[in-house]
Design a protein around this motif. Structure first.
Motif, PDB file in Angstrom:
ATOM      1  N   GLU A 311       0.802  -1.238   0.000  1.00  0.00           N
ATOM      2  CA  GLU A 311       0.000   0.000   0.000  1.00  0.00           C
ATOM      3  C   GLU A 311       0.829   1.280   0.000  1.00  0.00           C
ATOM      4  N   PHE A 312       2.109   1.191   0.375  1.00  0.00           N
ATOM      5  CA  PHE A 312       2.927   2.420   0.395  1.00  0.00           C
ATOM      6  C   PHE A 312       4.402   2.054   0.291  1.00  0.00           C
ATOM      7  N   GLU A 313       5.186   3.051  -0.093  1.00  0.00           N
ATOM      8  CA  GLU A 313       6.638   2.883  -0.150  1.00  0.00           C
ATOM      9  C   GLU A 313       7.226   3.144   1.234  1.00  0.00           C
ATOM     10  N   ILE A 314       8.287   2.439   1.549  1.00  0.00           N
ATOM     11  CA  ILE A 314       8.947   2.674   2.844  1.00  0.00           C
ATOM     12  C   ILE A 314       9.442   4.116   2.932  1.00  0.00           C
ATOM     13  N   SER A 315       9.885   4.653   1.810  1.00  0.00           N
ATOM     14  CA  SER A 315      10.366   6.043   1.837  1.00  0.00           C
ATOM     15  C   SER A 315       9.265   7.007   2.278  1.00  0.00           C
ATOM     16  N   GLU A 316       8.006   6.696   1.954  1.00  0.00           N
ATOM     17  CA  GLU A 316       6.900   7.573   2.379  1.00  0.00           C
ATOM     18  C   GLU A 316       6.707   7.497   3.900  1.00  0.00           C
ATOM     19  N   LEU A 317       6.845   6.292   4.429  1.00  0.00           N
ATOM     20  CA  LEU A 317       6.725   6.120   5.880  1.00  0.00           C
ATOM     21  C   LEU A 317       7.860   6.861   6.598  1.00  0.00           C
ATOM     22  N   VAL A 318       9.077   6.692   6.087  1.00  0.00           N
ATOM     23  CA  VAL A 318      10.237   7.343   6.704  1.00  0.00           C
ATOM     24  C   VAL A 318      10.052   8.863   6.693  1.00  0.00           C
ATOM     25  N   LYS A 319       9.570   9.377   5.569  1.00  0.00           N
ATOM     26  CA  LYS A 319       9.372  10.826   5.429  1.00  0.00           C
ATOM     27  C   LYS A 319       8.316  11.311   6.430  1.00  0.00           C
ATOM     28  N   TYR A 320       7.222  10.565   6.523  1.00  0.00           N
ATOM     29  CA  TYR A 320       6.149  10.941   7.451  1.00  0.00           C
ATOM     30  C   TYR A 320       6.672  10.967   8.897  1.00  0.00           C
ATOM     31  N   LEU A 321       7.381   9.926   9.297  1.00  0.00           N
ATOM     32  CA  LEU A 321       7.860   9.853  10.683  1.00  0.00           C
ATOM     33  C   LEU A 321       8.844  10.986  10.969  1.00  0.00           C
ATOM     34  N   THR A 322       9.674  11.300   9.998  1.00  0.00           N
ATOM     35  CA  THR A 322      10.657  12.372  10.194  1.00  0.00           C
ATOM     36  C   THR A 322       9.953  13.722  10.278  1.00  0.00           C
ATOM     37  N   GLU A 323       9.095  14.000   9.314  1.00  0.00           N
ATOM     38  CA  GLU A 323       8.523  15.343   9.218  1.00  0.00           C
ATOM     39  C   GLU A 323       7.442  15.600  10.261  1.00  0.00           C
ATOM     40  N   GLU A 324       6.618  14.606  10.505  1.00  0.00           N
ATOM     41  CA  GLU A 324       5.489  14.830  11.417  1.00  0.00           C
ATOM     42  C   GLU A 324       5.797  14.462  12.861  1.00  0.00           C
ATOM     43  N   HIS A 325       6.749  13.569  13.071  1.00  0.00           N
ATOM     44  CA  HIS A 325       6.980  13.094  14.447  1.00  0.00           C
ATOM     45  C   HIS A 325       8.421  13.216  14.913  1.00  0.00           C
ATOM     46  N   ASN A 326       9.298  13.753  14.066  1.00  0.00           N
ATOM     47  CA  ASN A 326      10.697  13.887  14.486  1.00  0.00           C
ATOM     48  C   ASN A 326      11.312  12.563  14.893  1.00  0.00           C
ATOM     49  N   MET A 327      11.011  11.529  14.155  1.00  0.00           N
ATOM     50  CA  MET A 327      11.514  10.200  14.509  1.00  0.00           C
ATOM     51  C   MET A 327      12.309   9.635  13.348  1.00  0.00           C
ATOM     52  N   ALA A 328      13.358   8.909  13.672  1.00  0.00           N
ATOM     53  CA  ALA A 328      14.132   8.244  12.626  1.00  0.00           C
ATOM     54  C   ALA A 328      14.072   6.731  12.820  1.00  0.00           C
ATOM     55  N   ILE A 329      13.765   6.032  11.733  1.00  0.00           N
ATOM     56  CA  ILE A 329      13.896   4.569  11.727  1.00  0.00           C
ATOM     57  C   ILE A 329      14.953   4.216  10.681  1.00  0.00           C
ATOM     58  N   GLY A 330      15.309   2.953  10.583  1.00  0.00           N
ATOM     59  CA  GLY A 330      16.306   2.546   9.596  1.00  0.00           C
ATOM     60  C   GLY A 330      15.625   1.946   8.373  1.00  0.00           C
ATOM     61  N   GLY A 331      16.208   2.175   7.224  1.00  0.00           N
ATOM     62  CA  GLY A 331      15.701   1.539   6.011  1.00  0.00           C
ATOM     63  C   GLY A 331      16.420   0.219   5.795  1.00  0.00           C
ATOM     64  N   GLY A 332      16.251  -0.363   4.634  1.00  0.00           N
ATOM     65  CA  GLY A 332      17.004  -1.566   4.273  1.00  0.00           C
ATOM     66  C   GLY A 332      18.325  -1.149   3.655  1.00  0.00           C
ATOM     67  N   ALA A 364      -1.066   6.295  13.384  1.00  0.00           N
ATOM     68  CA  ALA A 364      -1.540   7.533  12.731  1.00  0.00           C
ATOM     69  C   ALA A 364      -1.241   7.476  11.232  1.00  0.00           C
ATOM     70  N   PHE A 365      -0.085   6.973  10.878  1.00  0.00           N
ATOM     71  CA  PHE A 365       0.269   6.865   9.457  1.00  0.00           C
ATOM     72  C   PHE A 365      -0.713   5.941   8.720  1.00  0.00           C
ATOM     73  N   LEU A 366      -0.990   4.792   9.331  1.00  0.00           N
ATOM     74  CA  LEU A 366      -1.904   3.846   8.685  1.00  0.00           C
ATOM     75  C   LEU A 366      -3.293   4.468   8.507  1.00  0.00           C
TER      76      LEU A 366
END
Ligand SMILES: *Cc1c(COP(=O)(O)O)cnc(C)c1O
Length: 383
Positions: A311-332, A364-366
């Motif tokens: 349903e979505f790209e991981i890059s979209e999730l990463v962007k959302y978490l960074t911009e809206e929640h100031n959070m960083a996760i790791g990608g592949g 919230a993202f989902l």
């Protein structure tokens, strides 16, 4: 001060304020009686995690430098080394070995599978002249926990010297170098030691020293990354000056602060903290439709790997978490880019406040994506 981003990365992790404050003390000399007291306390704390009575060196630089030191000091150019590789950091061991002109015998597994001790036995039979076996314990890039104890036992049975990269597992799960036959063990300060980067650690057992001493004299090897340099200074200067070079003393004070706290909490309690956090994240994300990259049996408790969804790209999730929640996760990393994301449970990320923030942000993202997670489901694993 720059904006603080909450770290759910697989390293570095967010560290406690008292660990950071230790960095702000006046610079100490990295020698003399005051430093030797700190040095001995560091060594005795490190021995709790390593469970070894063998030599330990504390050296400036990234953990990769000490992996370089280990392999380069043990395997002369042209000789064979068996290198386990089921991810990015295993590949790094291959690159280091090739960098020293060693002949690499690849010991591989699929990226979501652990290295197999049976396969290692087979490779050792086929390569009786490969004296060293190197592999990663926790392959941070895939979140697979390789069976260190079983792999080391197989290598020991066959009389080989084991070099283990425990950079992201030491402090997070039990390791017993002497009992398990881990001859050389490298770790760093900013994964499960929960301190700041800048210094790294290596243990070297008697069997490894025998190989170091058999290294052909006259071979070109440089100076800083040669284990013999470190041993020479320890032998000749060790009573007052434990290292051949200037140590990042403030950084070591920060590591000391963190190791003292973990030791006071008790290692089993520290390990349990990761386990609880990883279970909360695994259960929560599974409840809202995510699949885990690695089966429970070989999944790490330190970092959780989660598969991408259609349903979505991981890059979209990463962007959302960074911009809206100031959070960083790791990608592949490498071949897994875009296929998985990784959630670290290091440092503050294992605390309830961080876990709640992360899981709520995921929910919230989902919702924004119209994926309607069942109410409360994402928090169900947080008990
Ligand atoms: C982080 C990590 C490294 C690299 O550590 P550096 O300190 O950046 O050199 C190596 N191996 C593993 C398994 C890691 O997780």
């Amino acid at each position: 001060m720059s904006r603080h981003v909450k770290l759910f990365t697989p390293g570095p992790g967010d560290v406690d304020e008292d660990v950071l404050s230790a960095m702000a003390q006046p610079v100490m000399r990295h020698y003399g009686p005051d430093w030797m007291e700190i040095h001995h306390e560091m060594l005795s704390l490190l021995r709790l995690f390593y469970r070894t009575g063998e030599t330990i060196f504390i050296a400036p630089g990234p953990a990769s430098a000490l992996l370089d030191m280990a392999i380069g000091s043990l395997v002369p150019a042209g000789q064979k080394i068996i290198v386990g590789s089921n991810g990015f950091f295993g590949e790094r061991l291959v690159d280091i070995s090739r960098g020293y002109g060693a002949e690499v015998i690849p010991f591989t597994a699929l990226t979501d599978q652990p290295l197999d001790p049976q396969k290692l036995r087979q490779l050792m039979r086929e390569n009786p002249d490969a004296q060293v076996v190197a592999f990663v314990h926790h392959e941070t890039s895939t979140t697979v926990m390789n069976p260190l104890k079983e792999l080391a036992a197989a290598a020991r049975e066959a009389g080989r010297v084991v070099v283990a990269d425990t950079v992201s597992s030491m402090g997070g799960v039990e390791i017993a170098c002497d009992d398990w036959g881990v001859d050389v063990c490298v770790t760093g300060p900013n994964k499960c030691f929960e301190a700041v980067p800048g210094v790294s650690f290596i243990s070297v057992g008697q069997r490894a020293w025998e190989l170091v001493d058999a290294y052909p004299s006259g071979s070109a090897h440089g100076w800083f990354l040669d284990l013999r340099t470190w041993r020479k200074y320890e032998q000749e200067w060790g009573s007052w000056h434990p290292s051949p070079v200037t140590l990042p003393s403030n950084c070591i004070l920060a590591v000391l602060t963190s190791l003292r706290k973990i030791a006071a909490r008790g290692l089993p309690a520290h390990f349990a903290r990761y386990k609880r956090a990883s279970q909360a994240v695994r259960a929560g994300l599974q409840n809202v439709g995510f699949e885990m990259f690695v089966e429970d049996d070989s999944a790490s408790t330190i970092v959780t790997g989660v598969k991408a969804r259609p349903e979505f790209e991981i890059s979209e999730l990463v962007k959302y978490l960074t911009e809206e929640h100031n959070m960083a996760i790791g990608g592949g990393l490498g071949s897994l880019a875009g296929k998985i994301f990784r959630v670290g449970h290091l440092g503050k990320a294992a605390e309830d406040e961080y876990l709640l923030d992360f899981l709520n942000a995921m929910e919230a993202f989902l919702k924004i994506r119209g994926l309607e997670p069942p109410p409360g489901a994402i928090l169900a694993g947080l008990k």
